[in-house]
Motif scaffolding. Structure first.
Motif, PDB file in Angstrom:
ATOM      1  N   ALA A 157      44.550  48.993  21.439  1.00 45.19           N
ATOM      2  CA  ALA A 157      44.522  50.447  21.661  1.00 45.19           C
ATOM      3  C   ALA A 157      43.698  50.826  22.886  1.00 45.19           C
ATOM      4  O   ALA A 157      44.031  51.788  23.588  1.00 45.19           O
ATOM      5  N   ILE A 158      42.640  50.055  23.189  1.00 44.20           N
ATOM      6  CA  ILE A 158      41.807  50.370  24.350  1.00 44.20           C
ATOM      7  C   ILE A 158      42.607  50.221  25.633  1.00 44.20           C
ATOM      8  O   ILE A 158      42.391  50.941  26.606  1.00 44.20           O
ATOM      9  N   LEU A 159      43.558  49.301  25.644  1.00 41.36           N
ATOM     10  CA  LEU A 159      44.401  49.109  26.829  1.00 41.36           C
ATOM     11  C   LEU A 159      45.314  50.313  27.026  1.00 41.36           C
ATOM     12  O   LEU A 159      45.469  50.816  28.141  1.00 41.36           O
ATOM     13  N   HIS A 160      45.912  50.790  25.941  1.00 41.02           N
ATOM     14  CA  HIS A 160      46.732  52.008  25.992  1.00 41.02           C
ATOM     15  C   HIS A 160      45.891  53.171  26.512  1.00 41.02           C
ATOM     16  O   HIS A 160      46.329  53.942  27.371  1.00 41.02           O
ATOM     17  N   GLY A 173      43.201  41.296  29.645  1.00 43.24           N
ATOM     18  CA  GLY A 173      42.640  41.401  28.307  1.00 43.24           C
ATOM     19  C   GLY A 173      41.971  40.095  27.929  1.00 43.24           C
ATOM     20  O   GLY A 173      42.432  39.017  28.308  1.00 43.24           O
ATOM     21  N   ILE A 174      40.868  40.178  27.183  1.00 48.07           N
ATOM     22  CA  ILE A 174      40.150  38.974  26.763  1.00 48.07           C
ATOM     23  C   ILE A 174      39.619  39.150  25.347  1.00 48.07           C
ATOM     24  O   ILE A 174      39.341  40.264  24.899  1.00 48.07           O
ATOM     25  N   ILE A 186      50.032  42.473  26.443  1.00 48.14           N
ATOM     26  CA  ILE A 186      50.745  42.858  27.660  1.00 48.14           C
ATOM     27  C   ILE A 186      51.452  44.198  27.448  1.00 48.14           C
ATOM     28  O   ILE A 186      51.435  45.075  28.321  1.00 48.14           O
ATOM     29  N   GLY A 187      52.030  44.357  26.285  1.00 48.89           N
ATOM     30  CA  GLY A 187      52.737  45.601  25.980  1.00 48.89           C
ATOM     31  C   GLY A 187      51.829  46.815  25.969  1.00 48.89           C
ATOM     32  O   GLY A 187      52.269  47.940  26.233  1.00 48.89           O
ATOM     33  N   ASP A 191      47.759  43.258  32.458  1.00 52.51           N
ATOM     34  CA  ASP A 191      48.583  42.502  33.406  1.00 52.51           C
ATOM     35  C   ASP A 191      48.568  41.015  33.093  1.00 52.51           C
ATOM     36  O   ASP A 191      49.408  40.258  33.579  1.00 52.51           O
ATOM     37  N   GLY A 192      47.580  40.588  32.309  1.00 56.24           N
ATOM     38  CA  GLY A 192      47.469  39.186  31.968  1.00 56.24           C
ATOM     39  C   GLY A 192      46.465  38.993  30.858  1.00 56.24           C
ATOM     40  O   GLY A 192      45.895  39.958  30.331  1.00 56.24           O
TER      41      GLY A 192
END
Length: 224
Positions: A157-160, A173-174, A186-187, A191-192
């Motif tokens: 969720a933090i990526l969204h 992301g890690i 990725i979705g 980017d990786g």
């Protein structure tokens, strides 16, 4: 380097980002790295931290071995946190966390080398961009045991949230990412993926990296 890395090139570097040091490897790190590079690792971060970590000349010798392998493979070699070591080795870049030297200070010291910054909120991400980050390391996405000081997992969720807030800088992301979780990460906007134990603790680092690469290609629809 004669100039900052273009975002699209940075995104390719981040595709399969291996983080390793002697503490995370059950065998000689250079052997793990050899397999990981053969499997298609796209960037490598030297992170020599934790209980039993090497120091002094032993740490520098290991860093040089890893750097040499990266150079032969044409893969960027990044040093975690230690700007002095990065400059001494003429590394390709440095990655810093929120508790390390400020990104602004690091950027000033390293010139056009790659600068990665860990961020956990939109505010931290925006500050990192303002201070010259080339990419953001976001995590832990899932629970992880690879870092003693890891924060609470935030999930994809933090990526969204970052993408919806207008953060366009390359993101990796890690934290607890496995092959089965690649599509979700990725979705959500990464980017990786940056990986430690899933590769360093594997029986065959090459096979695991190849599996990651395969899943990433399927998810992004990109060949390279």
């Amino acid at each position: 380097m004669t100039g900052r890395v273009a975002p699209e090139i940075m995104r390719r570097h981040l595709r399969m980002y291996l983080v390793l040091g002697s503490v995370n490897c059950s065998v000689e790190p250079s052997l793990v790295l050899q397999e990981a590079l053969a499997g298609g690792a796209t960037m490598v971060q030297f992170r020599e931290k934790g209980q039993g970590a090497l120091a002094g000349d032993a740490m520098i010798r290991l860093a040089r071995r890893i750097q040499d392998q990266c150079r032969r493979a044409g893969v960027p070699f990044i040093v975690n946190d230690d700007v002095e070591l990065a400059l001494k080795l003429n590394a390709d870049g440095v990655h810093v966390g929120q508790g390390d030297e400020s990104a602004a200070s690091v950027r000033e010291r390293i010139g056009n080398r790659i600068l990665g910054v860990s961020a956990h909120t939109v505010e931290e991400a925006r500050r990192a961009i303002l201070h010259g980050a080339d990419y953001l390391g976001i995590g832990p996405i899932y629970p992880t045991r690879s870092k003693d000081d890891a924060k609470t997992a935030q999930g994809p969720a933090i990526l969204h949230e970052l993408r919806e807030a207008g953060i366009h800088l390359p993101i990796v992301g890690i934290g607890g990412i496995t092959v089965e979780r690649v599509e979700e990460v990725i979705g959500a906007g990464a980017d990786g993926v940056a990986v430690i134990s899933a590769v360093t603790g594997a029986e065959s680092a090459r096979k695991v990296v190849e599996a990651f690469i395969g899943k990433i290609r399927c998810t992004t629809g990109r060949i390279s």
